[in-house]
Scaffold this active site. Structure first.
Site, PDB file in Angstrom:
ATOM      1  N   GLY A 164       0.856  -1.184   0.000  1.00  0.00           N
ATOM      2  CA  GLY A 164       0.000   0.000   0.000  1.00  0.00           C
ATOM      3  C   GLY A 164       0.888   1.229   0.000  1.00  0.00           C
ATOM      4  N   TYR A 165       0.327   2.334  -0.474  1.00  0.00           N
ATOM      5  CA  TYR A 165       1.122   3.546  -0.644  1.00  0.00           C
ATOM      6  C   TYR A 165       0.728   4.597   0.394  1.00  0.00           C
ATOM      7  CZ  TYR A 165       2.750   1.262  -4.754  1.00  0.00           C
ATOM      8  OH  TYR A 165       3.336   0.340  -5.577  1.00  0.00           O
ATOM      9  N   LEU A 166       1.724   5.013   1.199  1.00  0.00           N
ATOM     10  CA  LEU A 166       1.493   6.080   2.187  1.00  0.00           C
ATOM     11  C   LEU A 166       1.444   7.430   1.502  1.00  0.00           C
ATOM     12  CD1 LEU A 166       3.892   4.861   5.017  1.00  0.00           C
ATOM     13  CD2 LEU A 166       1.384   4.868   5.068  1.00  0.00           C
TER      14      LEU A 166
ATOM     15  N   ARG B  44      -5.363   2.600  -1.457  1.00  0.00           N
ATOM     16  CA  ARG B  44      -4.171   2.579  -2.323  1.00  0.00           C
ATOM     17  C   ARG B  44      -3.404   1.293  -2.098  1.00  0.00           C
ATOM     18  NH1 ARG B  44      -1.122   8.212  -1.175  1.00  0.00           N
ATOM     19  NH2 ARG B  44      -2.546   9.636  -2.232  1.00  0.00           N
TER      20      ARG B  44
END
Lengths: 153, 153
Positions: free
Chosen positions: A27-29, A81
Site C-alpha cells: 500500500g502507498y502512504l 491505495r
C-alpha cells in the site's frame, strides 16, 4: 539501477503451483508530485518500508525492514491505495521471472517481470510464447498506478 | 485533532536559555498531491516517522518510533527538504508555548505554537505582547512549506 522488462500474461504457464511463491500486500502512504513514493509491503512474514525519490536516471530507492508493530500502525494510512498479489518465482534459462497474480479489484491481471544485467541483454531477450504484450513503458501498469487507478480500460 | 494557534516571534522573550529545549531535525520523504506527507523527525535521541493523509477535517496522522539504523537509512532521501530548529517549551499560565528557533537557511525565523483544549479557548486567547503576527492560517509557515520553499518573502 534496475533494468527490467514487464509483460502481460494472458494465460499463465503450467507448473505455477509448484513454483516458489509468497503473498504480497502493498500500500502507498504517499505518492508525490515530484515522482516520490512511500510504500509499505508485507511479503510473507517480512514487512518493509520503501521510499523512492526522483525521476528517470536520478531515481533513488531505499528500503528498510519494519517490525510488525510499526507496520500495523502505518498500514491503515494506505487505505484506498492497496494491492494484493501472489508472487511466483519461475526460472527461465539463466533468468528468473517474477510472475505476479493480482487479487481483489485487480483480479484477472497477471504480469511477469524479468531483470537483466545490461540494456543489451534486455534488448536481446526473446520472450517465450506465453508472455503477452510488453508493458515496460506503460505507466498504467506500474503498481502505484494500479493501486490508485485500478485496471486500465 | 489538534487545535493550535501559531505566531511569529520578532523578539524572543527573556529566560529562553533556562527553558527546557531539544534540537529537532526533520525532513520530508514525500509531500503528496492529495495532502499527504511522510516526515522523518529526530528530536534529541529519539527518531520518528510521521504520516499524514487527507485534508482539513478528515486529516489522519500516525507516528511510529524508528530505531537509529532505520532513520539513518532513510534520512538521505529527505535531501533538499529539511528543517533544523531548536524547540523550547515555555509555560504561559495553564498553557505551554512551543517556541521554535530555526537554523540554517531559515536562520532568523522564530515561531510559537500553542495548543488549546477547544475552539473557544483558542478564540479567547489573548497573546502576550512579545507574540507577533498570527500565522495560524498562513500555509507559507507550515513546516513542509518552509522545508521546500524556504522563508516567505
Amino acid at each position: 539501477m534496475e533494468i527490467e522488462r514487464k509483460f502481460l500474461v494472458p494465460s499463465p504457464p503450467d507448473g505455477l503451483d509448484s513454483a516458489r511463491s509468497e503473498p504480497i500486500d502493498q500500500g502507498y502512504l504517499a505518492i508525490g508530485d515530484e515522482g516520490e513514493e512511500v510504500r509499505l509491503r508485507r511479503l510473507g512474514e517480512e514487512s518493509y518500508l520503501t521510499v523512492k525519490r526522483g525521476r528517470g536516471e536520478v531515481r533513488t530507492e531505499q528500503e528498510v525492514t519494519l517490525d510488525r508493530e510499526q507496520f500495523d500502525a502505518l498500514w491503515p494510512l494506505t487505505e484506498d491505495r492497496r494491492i494484493s498479489k501472489t508472487r511466483h518465482w519461475l526460472p527461465l534459462g539463466d533468468l528468473e521471472i517474477e510472475l505476479d497474480v493480482y487479487a481483489g479489484e485487480l483480479d484477472g491481471l497477471v504480469t511477469a517481470e524479468i531483470e537483466f544485467e545490461s540494456e543489451d541483454d534486455a534488448d536481446a531477450f526473446e520472450p517465450p510464447d506465453w508472455l503477452g504484450e510488453d508493458v515496460t513503458d506503460d505507466d498504467r501498469y506500474k503498481n502505484e498506478s494500479l493501486a490508485t487507478d485500478g485496471l486500465p480500460d
